[in-house]
Design an enzyme around this catalytic site. Sequence first.
Site, PDB file in Angstrom:
ATOM      1  N   ASP A 190       0.871  -1.163   0.000  1.00 36.18           N
ATOM      2  CA  ASP A 190       0.000   0.000   0.000  1.00 36.18           C
ATOM      3  C   ASP A 190       0.921   1.230   0.000  1.00 36.18           C
ATOM      4  OD1 ASP A 190      -2.363   1.613   0.412  1.00 36.18           O
ATOM      5  OD2 ASP A 190      -1.707   1.811   2.492  1.00 36.18           O
TER       6      ASP A 190
ATOM      7  N   ASP B   6      -7.169  -1.632   4.014  1.00 38.19           N
ATOM      8  CA  ASP B   6      -6.253  -2.719   3.653  1.00 38.19           C
ATOM      9  C   ASP B   6      -6.645  -4.055   4.281  1.00 38.19           C
ATOM     10  OD1 ASP B   6      -4.555  -1.104   2.090  1.00 38.19           O
ATOM     11  OD2 ASP B   6      -3.526  -0.391   3.882  1.00 38.19           O
TER      12      ASP B   6
ATOM     13  N   ASP C  98      -1.617  -0.836   6.043  1.00 43.11           N
ATOM     14  CA  ASP C  98      -1.786  -0.348   7.411  1.00 43.11           C
ATOM     15  C   ASP C  98      -3.186   0.157   7.723  1.00 43.11           C
ATOM     16  OD1 ASP C  98      -1.642   2.119   5.935  1.00 43.11           O
ATOM     17  OD2 ASP C  98      -1.165   3.125   7.826  1.00 43.11           O
TER      18      ASP C  98
END
Length: 642
Positions: free
Chosen positions: A318, A514, A510
């Site tokens: 990410d 996600d 995080d």
Amino acid sequence: MGTVAPVLRRHPLVGLTLGVLLFVLALAVAGADLPARWLATGYVTAVVLRTSVGMVRDLVRGHYGLDVLAVVAMVSTLLVGEHLASLIIVLMLSGGEALEEYAAARARAELTDLLERAPQVAHRVVGTGTGTGTGTGVEDVAVDQVEPGDVLLVRPAEVVPVDGQLLAEEASFDESSLTGESLPVSHVRGDHVLSGSLNGSAAVAVRATARAADSQYQRILRLVAAADDAKAPTVRVADRFAVPFTAVALIIGGLAWSLSGDPTRFAEVMVLATPCPLLIAAPVAFLGGTSRAARSGIVVKGGATLEALARARSVAFDKTGTLSQGRPELARVEVVEGHDPDEVLRLAASAEQFSSHVLADGVMRAAHARGLSLSEGSEAQERATDGVTAVVDGRSVVVGKLRLVRETDPTAYPCPVRSGETSVAVAVDGRLVGHLVLVDPLRPNAAATVRVLRELGMQEVALLTGDNVATAWSLADEAGIGSVHAELLPEDKVRLVAGMSHRPVVMVGDGVNDAPVLAAADVGIAMGARGSTAASEAADVVITRDDIGKVVQAVDIGRQTYRVALTAIWIGVWLSLGLMVVAAFGHIPAVAGALTQELVDLAAILYALLALRPGREHPELLEPAPVPARADRYDRDVLESS
């Protein structure tokens, strides 16, 4: 030795077998050979029946284990009259289980260290005016009874029980158990203080911002407990060897019996085929690896995860809060003509109070820095990855991606951004009023992390983000990532990870958005130091320190642990096979063989404990050292000074 007695209490068969063995030896020395033989035979027969019940249950379930060899060894030694050898085999098997648990307990010590530090009591300030930190007294309450808004007194050298906001002018905390930073960290009034931090030399007041169950330290404790309960893939690893090892042992024993005509040769071979090395080596290695990971600020939820890390061939990241630093700063406010930049920022920040995204934190910090007073807002709704809507001062406010704003204002236009910038659109009462442009730079060691992961054999490295294409490519270029997928929804990330060709796939993220992809990946790694609870609980690995370089360390630990586990098993297999061949020629009596097999077990266990060793160092992954915090002195009368 403090862990030995509890282990033996959980394995009474060890003490009972040792007692029977000593009594049988005493009878033999006294010349009572027949009673000694009958006692040994009866006891071993009972153990064989007990072991056979479990073995049959496993076979019915289609699970072929290594108990078959143990039963064959005990029965064959009894049939050829080697009752002492049969007792030693029982002692070896039961002792092997106890030794495995003892070694596991030693390996698990680092993993459970956090649990022992968990605060059970909080000192709550009572009386009038507690909202500002003042009160008439302090009462001790269970940590679970603390509610957001309560003012707590944290005494010197005490662990902060729940997440909170500092009410003292300034204070110093040891956050090493959470972030890995060995130096004290200074905070000022209004700063967020993490539960699990160790207070400095003076008492301070803290206003609770979360319940214990929702606080950072308790989240880590739950993860540690889950990792502690998770079983390593012991059965899977050992069973890969079970059928061929059993077949080879029976063939060697059968040939020895057939060629010599002496059934004792078969029993002597079976004694050395006892599968303790296979049963013990893998769990000790995996628990050692899990312990070593915990010591490094990496919570691994079970040995299966370490095995998957060892075989991983792709990794996806990410962007915000993972590859980037996760503390975006407002660069500028671009407004539609006729609108006040400060008012646009104030309305946006008031709505962002209801968002868990890191960009929202940057917007609110910018508003506070400008001295803007935020409104409470109502009717708030957050759409994962897209933004938030709320009613602020009677006005409908939408803050987020352009596509969300275009649902209320189809004429909304994009904001031109420079390299590395991210824009957040703002609409008020159905019309675009401006954009907030933020900058969230790459972590200092992100590029080195990507490079080392490639060196470790990752064949595919990708960036999956909900951010705009220009910002995503800019940051990816800095990090050395060539595969970029931007403007994604959570379901898009899941689809892309499922479609990656080189597997297993590691996903690193995080945020709340996600959580689905972390759960769907072969190995989900959550940056848990500042990440969301949902992401941490969905992940297989949680990095409790805010350091992307720990991803490399997690992969390193997985690979070293799996390598040690397999090598320990092979050490046991080859030593056993070599000794079986020697025994087949009649050179190792049954009793001597049983004792020799204990040395094989010891060799396998000692090698498996190498999983506890520190792995390779990667100096290029070290982030720049922070400026040392000074030691602060406080007024001791905390309740009145806060």
